[in-house]
Design a protein around this motif. Sequence first.
Motif: not given
Length: 203
Positions: A13-21, A25-28, A53-62
């Motif tokens: 949740l924290s990584a997503a909020a700050r945009g750390d893709a 990715r590592r946490l997923v 945070h587009v790249e984080v959104a991509r990681v999460l959606i994928e």
Amino acid sequence: MAQGMRREDRLLLSAAARGDAAEARRLVAAGASVSVTDESGGTPLHAATQGNHVEVARVLIEAGASVNKKNQEGDSAFLLASARGYLEIVRFALAKGADLSSVNRFGGTALIPAAHHGHVEVVRELLATRIAVDHVNRLGWTALLEAIILGDGGPRHTEIVRLLLAAGANPNVPDHDGVAALAHARRRQQTRIVDFLVAAGAR
């Protein structure tokens, strides 16, 4: 953060909020849940969308994050991205099965706030789908009415009105008071919009 939340989920949740893709990715990969929610019912994808945070959104959606899950305010990531004008996240959501009939707390589909806020490219993207162009929200307004009533009559809202009409929006759907788009546009001296409405058969 919710009590009893696993450390990995809290970190996601924290990584997503700050945009750390990279961290997301590592946490997923380490097993963090993309479905975890914070105290407001928001998922990591909500957090990423809030910050565009587009790249984080991509990681999460994928990784399987739902683009349709709503937080306590009634917003899904798809609805939120549409209202904010975050085109790339809207495109990700549409590609992953965004619910076009889903509505926000005002009873509006994604198209209505996008029109209201003047997000031309998001409106264009949504109109390429089967979204209901004449859906009426709880205020009694369609996307066309919101673009006129809540818009500024400038180039962006004028283009949105043109796009909506070209997509088949009915210019004669009235608001709760029985007032249709043409009267609203005339009252606001939106002359170019008036021209478009008249050409589309507005009364």
